[in-house]
Scaffold this motif. Structure first.
Motif, PDB file in Angstrom:
ATOM      1  N   TYR A   1       0.709   0.008 -13.802  1.00 25.01           N
ATOM      2  CA  TYR A   1       1.516  -0.820 -12.896  1.00 25.01           C
ATOM      3  C   TYR A   1       0.657  -1.653 -11.955  1.00 25.01           C
ATOM      4  CZ  TYR A   1       5.620   1.375 -14.772  1.00 25.01           C
ATOM      5  OH  TYR A   1       6.624   1.781 -15.637  1.00 25.01           O
ATOM      6  N   GLY A   2      -0.625  -1.777 -12.264  1.00 22.84           N
ATOM      7  CA  GLY A   2      -1.499  -2.652 -11.485  1.00 22.84           C
ATOM      8  C   GLY A   2      -1.997  -2.034 -10.196  1.00 22.84           C
ATOM      9  N   GLY A   3      -1.791  -0.731 -10.025  1.00 22.18           N
ATOM     10  CA  GLY A   3      -2.250  -0.061  -8.814  1.00 22.18           C
ATOM     11  C   GLY A   3      -3.736   0.237  -8.864  1.00 22.18           C
ATOM     12  N   LYS A   4      -4.317   0.344  -7.692  1.00 19.79           N
ATOM     13  CA  LYS A   4      -5.750   0.650  -7.574  1.00 19.79           C
ATOM     14  C   LYS A   4      -5.912   1.673  -6.451  1.00 19.79           C
ATOM     15  CE  LYS A   4     -10.116  -1.396  -6.233  1.00 19.79           C
ATOM     16  NZ  LYS A   4     -10.758  -2.587  -5.672  1.00 19.79           N
ATOM     17  N   TYR A   5      -6.530   2.799  -6.781  1.00 20.92           N
ATOM     18  CA  TYR A   5      -6.806   3.794  -5.746  1.00 20.92           C
ATOM     19  C   TYR A   5      -7.891   3.264  -4.818  1.00 20.92           C
ATOM     20  CZ  TYR A   5      -4.164   7.401  -8.221  1.00 20.92           C
ATOM     21  OH  TYR A   5      -3.166   8.140  -8.801  1.00 20.92           O
ATOM     22  N   LEU A   6      -7.588   3.205  -3.540  1.00 20.70           N
ATOM     23  CA  LEU A   6      -8.592   2.826  -2.535  1.00 20.70           C
ATOM     24  C   LEU A   6      -9.217   4.067  -1.921  1.00 20.70           C
ATOM     25  CD1 LEU A   6      -6.727  -0.093  -0.723  1.00 20.70           C
ATOM     26  CD2 LEU A   6      -8.290  -0.203  -2.691  1.00 20.70           C
ATOM     27  N   ALA A   7      -8.458   5.158  -1.872  1.00 21.69           N
ATOM     28  CA  ALA A   7      -8.970   6.427  -1.348  1.00 21.69           C
ATOM     29  C   ALA A   7      -8.137   7.561  -1.909  1.00 21.69           C
ATOM     30  CB  ALA A   7      -8.920   6.447   0.177  1.00 21.69           C
ATOM     31  N   ARG A   8      -8.822   8.634  -2.287  1.00 23.18           N
ATOM     32  CA  ARG A   8      -8.212   9.922  -2.646  1.00 23.18           C
ATOM     33  C   ARG A   8      -9.206  10.968  -2.162  1.00 23.18           C
ATOM     34  NH1 ARG A   8      -6.611   9.905  -8.928  1.00 23.18           N
ATOM     35  NH2 ARG A   8      -8.533   8.746  -9.107  1.00 23.18           N
ATOM     36  N   THR A   9      -8.963  11.498  -0.981  1.00 22.43           N
ATOM     37  CA  THR A   9     -10.014  12.307  -0.387  1.00 22.43           C
ATOM     38  C   THR A   9      -9.491  13.366   0.569  1.00 22.43           C
ATOM     39  OG1 THR A   9     -12.088  12.181   0.859  1.00 22.43           O
ATOM     40  CG2 THR A   9     -10.360  10.631   1.488  1.00 22.43           C
TER      41      THR A   9
ATOM     42  N   LEU B   1       0.835  -1.191   0.000  1.00 24.30           N
ATOM     43  CA  LEU B   1       0.000   0.000   0.000  1.00 24.30           C
ATOM     44  C   LEU B   1       0.872   1.243   0.000  1.00 24.30           C
ATOM     45  CD1 LEU B   1      -2.536  -1.074   2.763  1.00 24.30           C
ATOM     46  CD2 LEU B   1      -2.917  -1.103   0.302  1.00 24.30           C
ATOM     47  N   SER B   2       0.552   2.178  -0.882  1.00 22.91           N
ATOM     48  CA  SER B   2       1.111   3.515  -0.803  1.00 22.91           C
ATOM     49  C   SER B   2       0.126   4.335   0.015  1.00 22.91           C
ATOM     50  CB  SER B   2       1.251   4.152  -2.193  1.00 22.91           C
ATOM     51  OG  SER B   2       2.357   3.642  -2.873  1.00 22.91           O
ATOM     52  N   VAL B   3       0.621   4.986   1.047  1.00 16.87           N
ATOM     53  CA  VAL B   3      -0.199   5.860   1.875  1.00 16.87           C
ATOM     54  C   VAL B   3       0.453   7.236   1.810  1.00 16.87           C
ATOM     55  CG1 VAL B   3      -1.103   6.285   4.186  1.00 16.87           C
ATOM     56  CG2 VAL B   3      -0.893   3.930   3.345  1.00 16.87           C
ATOM     57  N   LEU B   4      -0.299   8.205   1.306  1.00 22.03           N
ATOM     58  CA  LEU B   4       0.233   9.544   1.103  1.00 22.03           C
ATOM     59  C   LEU B   4      -0.562  10.576   1.885  1.00 22.03           C
ATOM     60  CD1 LEU B   4       0.306   8.011  -1.956  1.00 22.03           C
ATOM     61  CD2 LEU B   4       1.648  10.044  -2.361  1.00 22.03           C
ATOM     62  N   ALA B   5       0.136  11.578   2.366  1.00 21.07           N
ATOM     63  CA  ALA B   5      -0.449  12.783   2.944  1.00 21.07           C
ATOM     64  C   ALA B   5       0.058  13.933   2.086  1.00 21.07           C
ATOM     65  CB  ALA B   5      -0.019  12.954   4.393  1.00 21.07           C
TER      66      ALA B   5
ATOM     67  N   LYS C   1       5.695  -4.860  -4.311  1.00 26.15           N
ATOM     68  CA  LYS C   1       6.609  -3.747  -4.049  1.00 26.15           C
ATOM     69  C   LYS C   1       7.255  -3.285  -5.349  1.00 26.15           C
ATOM     70  CE  LYS C   1      10.681  -2.464  -1.367  1.00 26.15           C
ATOM     71  NZ  LYS C   1      11.655  -2.908  -0.351  1.00 26.15           N
ATOM     72  N   GLU C   2       7.614  -4.238  -6.191  1.00 23.26           N
ATOM     73  CA  GLU C   2       8.266  -3.916  -7.457  1.00 23.26           C
ATOM     74  C   GLU C   2       7.385  -3.024  -8.324  1.00 23.26           C
ATOM     75  OE1 GLU C   2      10.055  -7.015  -5.383  1.00 23.26           O
ATOM     76  OE2 GLU C   2       8.023  -7.101  -6.190  1.00 23.26           O
ATOM     77  N   ALA C   3       6.076  -3.304  -8.355  1.00 22.18           N
ATOM     78  CA  ALA C   3       5.146  -2.486  -9.147  1.00 22.18           C
ATOM     79  C   ALA C   3       5.130  -1.050  -8.639  1.00 22.18           C
ATOM     80  CB  ALA C   3       3.748  -3.085  -9.112  1.00 22.18           C
ATOM     81  N   ALA C   4       5.095  -0.875  -7.330  1.00 28.31           N
ATOM     82  CA  ALA C   4       5.086   0.473  -6.749  1.00 28.31           C
ATOM     83  C   ALA C   4       6.375   1.211  -7.069  1.00 28.31           C
ATOM     84  CB  ALA C   4       4.879   0.387  -5.237  1.00 28.31           C
ATOM     85  N   VAL C   5       7.497   0.533  -6.948  1.00 33.33           N
ATOM     86  CA  VAL C   5       8.792   1.162  -7.207  1.00 33.33           C
ATOM     87  C   VAL C   5       8.936   1.484  -8.694  1.00 33.33           C
ATOM     88  CG1 VAL C   5      11.296   0.788  -7.136  1.00 33.33           C
ATOM     89  CG2 VAL C   5       9.878   0.166  -5.171  1.00 33.33           C
ATOM     90  N   ARG C   6       8.483   0.588  -9.562  1.00 33.29           N
ATOM     91  CA  ARG C   6       8.545   0.864 -11.005  1.00 33.29           C
ATOM     92  C   ARG C   6       7.699   2.080 -11.354  1.00 33.29           C
ATOM     93  NH1 ARG C   6       7.776  -4.734 -11.583  1.00 33.29           N
ATOM     94  NH2 ARG C   6       5.779  -4.357 -12.597  1.00 33.29           N
TER      95      ARG C   6
END
Length: 100
Positions: free
Chosen positions: A31-39, A4-8, A63-68
């Motif tokens: 890269y196969g990511g899926k937004y779970l929240a953007r709010t 999971l990428s968690v951003l502030a 992890k590789e997908a996130a880093v790529r």
């Protein structure tokens, strides 16, 4: 294993946002990511006050997908624009329970 990428993110300028959304959406999906929240609808329940304007959670297949994604040359100018136009904190979290 999922990550999971968690951003502030708190924009200090909104100039970069219109040019950021489309390419970021496309590259996250690539890269196969899926937004779970953007709010901006979030509430802090614990700890020292953190006034982030946005909370973003992205689920990655690995992890590789996130880093790529983060290192994709097509993302670099958008990442730089976000970094210059916001206060951003990005955590990559392995989807596991070390305390179980």
């Amino acid at each position: 294993m999922a990550y999971l990428s968690v951003l502030a993110v708190t924009p200090t300028s909104e100039d970069w946002i219109p040019d950021y959304i489309g390419p970021a959406n496309r590259l996250v999906a690539q890269y196969g990511g899926k937004y779970l929240a953007r709010t901006s609808s979030h509430e802090q329940l614990e700890g020292p006050k953190d006034d982030a304007a946005l909370r973003i959670v992205i689920e990655w297949p690995s992890k590789e997908a996130a880093v790529r994604f983060m290192n994709d040359p097509d993302y670099m100018p958008h990442l730089q624009a976000r970094a210059e136009g916001s206060r951003s904190f990005h955590f990559l979290i392995e989807g596991k329970d070390d305390l179980a």
